[in-house]
Design a protein around this motif. Structure first.
Motif, PDB file in Angstrom:
ATOM      1  N   VAL A   1      -4.147   0.576  -2.009  1.00 26.42           N
ATOM      2  CA  VAL A   1      -3.489  -0.712  -1.907  1.00 26.42           C
ATOM      3  C   VAL A   1      -3.189  -1.542  -3.361  1.00 26.42           C
ATOM      4  O   VAL A   1      -2.933  -2.907  -3.479  1.00 26.42           O
ATOM      5  CB  VAL A   1      -4.444  -1.051  -1.289  1.00 26.42           C
ATOM      6  CG1 VAL A   1      -4.019  -0.788  -0.028  1.00 26.42           C
ATOM      7  CG2 VAL A   1      -6.011  -1.333  -1.727  1.00 26.42           C
TER       8      VAL A   1
ATOM      9  N   SER B   1       0.522  -1.084  -0.077  1.00 27.62           N
ATOM     10  CA  SER B   1       0.106   0.035   0.127  1.00 27.62           C
ATOM     11  C   SER B   1       1.156   1.398  -0.002  1.00 27.62           C
ATOM     12  O   SER B   1       2.002   1.426   0.325  1.00 27.62           O
ATOM     13  CB  SER B   1      -0.716   0.261   1.087  1.00 27.62           C
ATOM     14  OG  SER B   1      -0.121   0.003   2.669  1.00 27.62           O
TER      15      SER B   1
ATOM     16  N   TYR C   1       2.373  -6.335   4.254  1.00 27.21           N
ATOM     17  CA  TYR C   1       1.120  -5.580   5.598  1.00 27.21           C
ATOM     18  C   TYR C   1       1.592  -6.128   6.536  1.00 27.21           C
ATOM     19  O   TYR C   1       2.248  -7.007   7.325  1.00 27.21           O
ATOM     20  CB  TYR C   1      -0.458  -7.018   5.525  1.00 27.21           C
ATOM     21  CG  TYR C   1      -1.019  -6.348   5.937  1.00 27.21           C
ATOM     22  CD1 TYR C   1      -0.936  -7.142   7.173  1.00 27.21           C
ATOM     23  CD2 TYR C   1      -1.911  -5.675   6.220  1.00 27.21           C
ATOM     24  CE1 TYR C   1      -2.021  -6.766   8.703  1.00 27.21           C
ATOM     25  CE2 TYR C   1      -2.706  -5.014   7.238  1.00 27.21           C
ATOM     26  CZ  TYR C   1      -2.903  -5.671   8.018  1.00 27.21           C
ATOM     27  OH  TYR C   1      -3.574  -5.054   9.452  1.00 27.21           O
TER      28      TYR C   1
ATOM     29  N   LEU D   1      -5.943  -7.783   9.752  1.00 28.06           N
ATOM     30  CA  LEU D   1      -5.625  -7.867   9.081  1.00 28.06           C
ATOM     31  C   LEU D   1      -7.366  -7.643   8.606  1.00 28.06           C
ATOM     32  O   LEU D   1      -7.878  -7.962   8.985  1.00 28.06           O
ATOM     33  CB  LEU D   1      -5.334  -9.997   8.911  1.00 28.06           C
ATOM     34  CG  LEU D   1      -5.651 -10.250   7.880  1.00 28.06           C
ATOM     35  CD1 LEU D   1      -4.013 -10.065   6.747  1.00 28.06           C
ATOM     36  CD2 LEU D   1      -5.833 -12.240   7.833  1.00 28.06           C
ATOM     37  N   GLY D   2      -7.127  -7.246   6.514  1.00 29.88           N
ATOM     38  CA  GLY D   2      -8.069  -7.020   6.737  1.00 29.88           C
ATOM     39  C   GLY D   2      -8.988  -5.465   6.381  1.00 29.88           C
ATOM     40  O   GLY D   2      -9.591  -4.763   6.002  1.00 29.88           O
ATOM     41  N   GLN D   3      -7.744  -5.103   8.025  1.00 31.03           N
ATOM     42  CA  GLN D   3      -8.490  -3.315   8.027  1.00 31.03           C
ATOM     43  C   GLN D   3      -7.332  -2.086   6.999  1.00 31.03           C
ATOM     44  O   GLN D   3      -7.578  -1.684   6.177  1.00 31.03           O
ATOM     45  CB  GLN D   3      -7.753  -2.796   8.902  1.00 31.03           C
ATOM     46  CG  GLN D   3      -9.523  -3.611   9.996  1.00 31.03           C
ATOM     47  CD  GLN D   3      -9.173  -2.983  11.653  1.00 31.03           C
ATOM     48  OE1 GLN D   3      -7.910  -2.730  11.878  1.00 31.03           O
ATOM     49  NE2 GLN D   3     -10.168  -3.437  12.373  1.00 31.03           N
ATOM     50  N   GLY D   4      -6.249  -2.986   6.111  1.00 27.87           N
ATOM     51  CA  GLY D   4      -6.024  -2.226   5.734  1.00 27.87           C
ATOM     52  C   GLY D   4      -4.549  -1.684   6.824  1.00 27.87           C
ATOM     53  O   GLY D   4      -4.947  -1.927   7.916  1.00 27.87           O
TER      54      GLY D   4
END
Lengths: 111, 117
Positions: A50, A31, A95, B99-102
């Motif tokens: 992203v 991102s 991430y 995870l998933g929230q960015g």
């Protein structure tokens, strides 16, 4: 060497002109964020992208994330004096990793 | 809502002196960061914390120390000030990155301008 390069380093334009600034890297990012910083203040987030090829618009500002997720651009239409500031891009390679900031583009919009 | 508050705003130190830069946030963010900003170099991460009692080194930690005894406060300590530490220091905070929230946006304070002579 910088992980993120930004160009141009400085840009001075007249009010009403259009402009594009760039953020480039040889690395792939999960991102990428764009911030604007005004003198004497901290950076303020403008957008997060992203997905490769993603385009986001924020009023007169258009942000694009490159297809390969290695670069990004910020286009300003009909610049206003209030757009003056330091524009910083920041990327996270994976991430959960921290963001790395580019050196910034200092934009001056003259009346 | 104050957000992220940094004190002092300006400080001049002599070489070898020590000081603590204060940072507090009232947004209940669990992540906090310290950056330094030098002309033409962008922001460099010094230290960060993912929650009270947990700190970790960033890109440029040498010459600095941090602690995180509460969620709200994240002070940065310079023990033996050197001219190379002349810079503008920014504290930032963000929500937990699950995870998933960015990636969550970082909220920055207005900075501490430090000169070491």
């Amino acid at each position: 060497t910088q992980l993120l390069e930004q160009s141009p380093q400085f840009l001075s334009i007249q009010e009403g002109e259009n402009l594009t600034v760039y953020c480039n890297s040889s690395s792939v990012f999960s991102s990428l964020q764009w911030y604007r910083q005004e003198p004497g203040e901290g950076p303020v987030l403008l957008v997060t992208v992203v997905t490769g090829g993603e385009v986001k618009k924020l009023k007169r500002l258009t942000f694009q994330f490159g297809d390969a997720r290695k670069d990004s651009s910020l286009h300003i239409t009909a610049a206003q004096t209030g757009d003056t500031g330091l524009y910083l891009c920041a990327g996270a390679r994976d991430y959960g990793q921290n963001f790395v900031f580019g050196p910034g583009t200092r934009l001056s919009v003259l009346p | 809502n104050a957000g992220v508050t940094q004190t002092p705003k300006f400080r001049i130190l002599k070489i070898g002196q020590s000081m603590t830069l204060q940072c507090t946030q009232d947004m209940n963010h669990n992540y906090m960061y310290w950056y330094r900003q030098d002309p033409g170099m962008g922001l460099k991460l010094i230290y960060y914390s993912v929650g009270a009692g947990i700190t970790d080194k960033g890109e440029v930690p040498n010459g600095y120390n941090v602690s995180r005894s509460t969620t709200e406060d994240f002070p940065l300590r310079l023990e033996l000030a050197a001219p190379s530490q002349t810079s503008v220091y920014f504290c930032a905070s963000s929500y937990y990155r699950s995870l998933g929230q960015g990636h969550q946006p970082q909220h920055f304070g207005d900075g501490t301008r430090l000169s070491i002579l």
